[in-house]
Write an enzyme that holds these catalytic residues in place. Structure first.
Site, PDB file in Angstrom:
ATOM      1  N   ASP A  21       5.698   7.700 -11.321  1.00 53.91           N
ATOM      2  CA  ASP A  21       6.445   8.611 -10.438  1.00 53.91           C
ATOM      3  C   ASP A  21       5.910   8.674  -8.997  1.00 53.91           C
ATOM      4  O   ASP A  21       6.681   8.792  -8.052  1.00 53.91           O
ATOM      5  CB  ASP A  21       6.600  10.018 -11.062  1.00 53.91           C
ATOM      6  CG  ASP A  21       5.343  10.503 -11.765  1.00 53.91           C
ATOM      7  OD1 ASP A  21       4.257   9.956 -11.445  1.00 53.91           O
ATOM      8  OD2 ASP A  21       5.432  11.411 -12.601  1.00 53.91           O
ATOM      9  N   THR A  75      -1.833  -6.556  -1.840  1.00 57.17           N
ATOM     10  CA  THR A  75      -2.749  -5.861  -2.738  1.00 57.17           C
ATOM     11  C   THR A  75      -3.804  -5.082  -1.940  1.00 57.17           C
ATOM     12  O   THR A  75      -4.024  -5.354  -0.754  1.00 57.17           O
ATOM     13  CB  THR A  75      -3.406  -6.863  -3.713  1.00 57.17           C
ATOM     14  OG1 THR A  75      -4.158  -6.140  -4.695  1.00 57.17           O
ATOM     15  CG2 THR A  75      -4.331  -7.844  -2.982  1.00 57.17           C
ATOM     16  N   ALA A  76      -4.445  -4.114  -2.594  1.00 54.80           N
ATOM     17  CA  ALA A  76      -5.403  -3.258  -1.890  1.00 54.80           C
ATOM     18  C   ALA A  76      -6.573  -4.036  -1.293  1.00 54.80           C
ATOM     19  O   ALA A  76      -7.133  -3.621  -0.274  1.00 54.80           O
ATOM     20  CB  ALA A  76      -5.920  -2.173  -2.838  1.00 54.80           C
ATOM     21  N   ILE A  79      -1.556  -7.925  -9.614  1.00 53.30           N
ATOM     22  CA  ILE A  79      -2.999  -7.624  -9.555  1.00 53.30           C
ATOM     23  C   ILE A  79      -3.178  -6.177 -10.010  1.00 53.30           C
ATOM     24  O   ILE A  79      -2.859  -5.251  -9.276  1.00 53.30           O
ATOM     25  CB  ILE A  79      -3.546  -7.887  -8.135  1.00 53.30           C
ATOM     26  CG1 ILE A  79      -3.424  -9.383  -7.816  1.00 53.30           C
ATOM     27  CG2 ILE A  79      -4.993  -7.397  -8.010  1.00 53.30           C
ATOM     28  CD1 ILE A  79      -3.892  -9.803  -6.437  1.00 53.30           C
ATOM     29  N   PRO A  97       0.790  -1.230   0.000  1.00 48.91           N
ATOM     30  CA  PRO A  97       0.000   0.000   0.000  1.00 48.91           C
ATOM     31  C   PRO A  97       0.826   1.286   0.000  1.00 48.91           C
ATOM     32  O   PRO A  97       0.367   2.307  -0.503  1.00 48.91           O
ATOM     33  CB  PRO A  97      -0.832  -0.101   1.275  1.00 48.91           C
ATOM     34  CG  PRO A  97      -0.204  -1.152   2.111  1.00 48.91           C
ATOM     35  CD  PRO A  97       0.498  -2.076   1.170  1.00 48.91           C
ATOM     36  N   GLY A 105       0.784  -1.921  -4.382  1.00 52.27           N
ATOM     37  CA  GLY A 105       0.011  -3.134  -4.122  1.00 52.27           C
ATOM     38  C   GLY A 105       0.773  -4.357  -4.576  1.00 52.27           C
ATOM     39  O   GLY A 105       1.957  -4.506  -4.277  1.00 52.27           O
ATOM     40  N   ASP A 106       0.104  -5.234  -5.294  1.00 48.36           N
ATOM     41  CA  ASP A 106       0.711  -6.437  -5.846  1.00 48.36           C
ATOM     42  C   ASP A 106       0.929  -6.215  -7.338  1.00 48.36           C
ATOM     43  O   ASP A 106      -0.031  -5.920  -8.057  1.00 48.36           O
ATOM     44  CB  ASP A 106      -0.219  -7.632  -5.614  1.00 48.36           C
ATOM     45  CG  ASP A 106       0.385  -8.932  -6.123  1.00 48.36           C
ATOM     46  OD1 ASP A 106       1.464  -8.895  -6.744  1.00 48.36           O
ATOM     47  OD2 ASP A 106      -0.230  -9.981  -5.891  1.00 48.36           O
ATOM     48  N   LYS A 141      -0.555   6.243 -17.388  1.00 49.50           N
ATOM     49  CA  LYS A 141      -0.995   5.952 -18.764  1.00 49.50           C
ATOM     50  C   LYS A 141       0.168   5.766 -19.733  1.00 49.50           C
ATOM     51  O   LYS A 141      -0.050   5.663 -20.930  1.00 49.50           O
ATOM     52  CB  LYS A 141      -1.949   7.033 -19.302  1.00 49.50           C
ATOM     53  CG  LYS A 141      -3.232   7.133 -18.499  1.00 49.50           C
ATOM     54  CD  LYS A 141      -4.213   8.074 -19.132  1.00 49.50           C
ATOM     55  CE  LYS A 141      -5.405   8.286 -18.188  1.00 49.50           C
ATOM     56  NZ  LYS A 141      -6.299   9.338 -18.639  1.00 49.50           N
TER      57      LYS A 141
END
Lengths: 244, 244
Positions: A34, A112-113, A84, A10, A80-81, A55
């Site tokens: 970033d 992960t979240a 995922i 996280p 996170g992961d 993006k």
């Protein structure tokens, strides 16, 4: 040559795994969005970094792969992961476009979240659940709608990633309306904003309240199922143990 | 008083987070299923531990809660993530049965098997997915069947926990048959046994092959969706980025 794809969890240092820290330390070049590089920059003293804005994921992966081909030890990081909604899949896809190389990709998973949001809210994902992103940048909205509907019909607890953005400020509302066509208004839900980062906040509420709620892109939402209750201000999905 | 519920990840030390290690070190008593205590026993020199066998989860939580009420700093451990098929929910449920206490539960997430299995296999969970346990100890099999069917119809990648046991040796076969009623025989799948532990093995195969495969209870299975391909012997679900 190794190319690491590292999930940093996280955001706070203490939620990285030892393996993730070792991979970052071992690498000569760390590549990432970033905002995520910023989160761990104190772990990267004198380390070469390469950032691209949001993006620009494909460019980021190409830069990482080309640096690895050129002989550098590279770590690509995701929050996170990495596996995922992260960079891991894209790295494999991009790498396949280059002539046969001896680069070995190693994905190092992170928290992960779904896991970190669940832990903040209580224990809403202790049983079967579905993870759905509301971002329609790469997925047709009809597919997302279908998944929300079927996940609710299946009785999954549902964890929602990317619930909102400037252009999609009403997507969580739409998602809740779809789920409400199947689930009760009283279904316990919760969300966490800025998990493990400065200014973390969370809220527990019903599905009937969530449909009216405005959240932002830094938020993870969890919608309970029929076995979810609020116990001492925590969201808890029962697995059905007897004899409690 | 704090009661930690700690996910220790797949098993190897380097996949614990710093926060999980700190919570265990800070605790006076570590409670868990004996196999998991064994996995981390070298992290617990001179630490009091309390183990109960499998299927004694409620007893384990009661012992932990009572020790915390008696004034001990306690960590209850689960493999993977304590919040995903782990002890976190049950701790909240058990604690609610005691007279109002000042015990604060803190869930510390770990790397769940979906994340660690995906990382070993490649990147099969890069987009929406469902997590389903085939254990019918606490869940009616009809519910599991319904979830498998709807998850396949929704086009989720599916991660299966508890795919087998001595009494349920044909459950993975049954699950694959349900998914095959919707998905193609060629759908890429994979499984990992003993993730992050001695003797880790993994295999990538099609859904048509998986239906004939015998796996054991130490295995995590991932079934791809229409966007899953095998790239250089890795299972990769594309998110659909353009310009690769």
């Amino acid at each position: 040559m190794k190319l690491y794809v590292v999930g940093i969890g996280p955001g706070e240092d203490c939620q990285l795994t030892g393996k993730a820290i070792m991979a970052i330390e071992e690498s000569q070049l760390v590549v990432g969005y970033d905002v995520y590089i910023d989160l761990i920059k104190h772990l990267l003293p004198d380390k070469e970094t390469l950032t691209t804005p949001m993006k620009r994921e494909v460019d980021r992966c190409k830069l990482a792969v080309e640096a690895a081909i050129a002989g550098k030890k590279v770590a690509v990081i995701s929050s996170g992961d990495a596996g995922i909604y992260g960079m891991a899949g894209l790295i494999y896809e991009v790498l396949a476009e280059y002539e046969a190389t001896d680069i070995q990709v190693e994905v190092i998973p992170g928290i992960t979240a779904a896991s970190s949001a669940a832990a903040v809210l209580g224990a809403p994902l202790t049983h079967d659940f579905a993870v759905i992103s509301l971002s329609d940048l790469l997925t047709p909205w009809e597919v997302i709608e279908k998944r929300l509907k079927l996940a609710a019909e299946a009785g999954f607890a549902i964890c929602i990633y990317n619930p909102s953005s400037k252009k999609r400020s009403d997507y969580l509302k739409k998602a809740c309306e779809i789920i409400l066509s199947v689930a009760d208004r009283d279904t316990p839900c919760g969300y966490v904003r800025n998990i493990g980062r400065e200014g973390q906040t969370s809220k527990i509420l019903t599905l009937g309240e969530l449909v009216k709620e405005q959240v932002d892109m830094f938020t993870t939402v969890i919608i309970g199922n029929k076995n979810t209750r609020v116990i001492n201000d925590r969201l808890v999905t029962s697995r059905g143990y007897k004899g409690i």
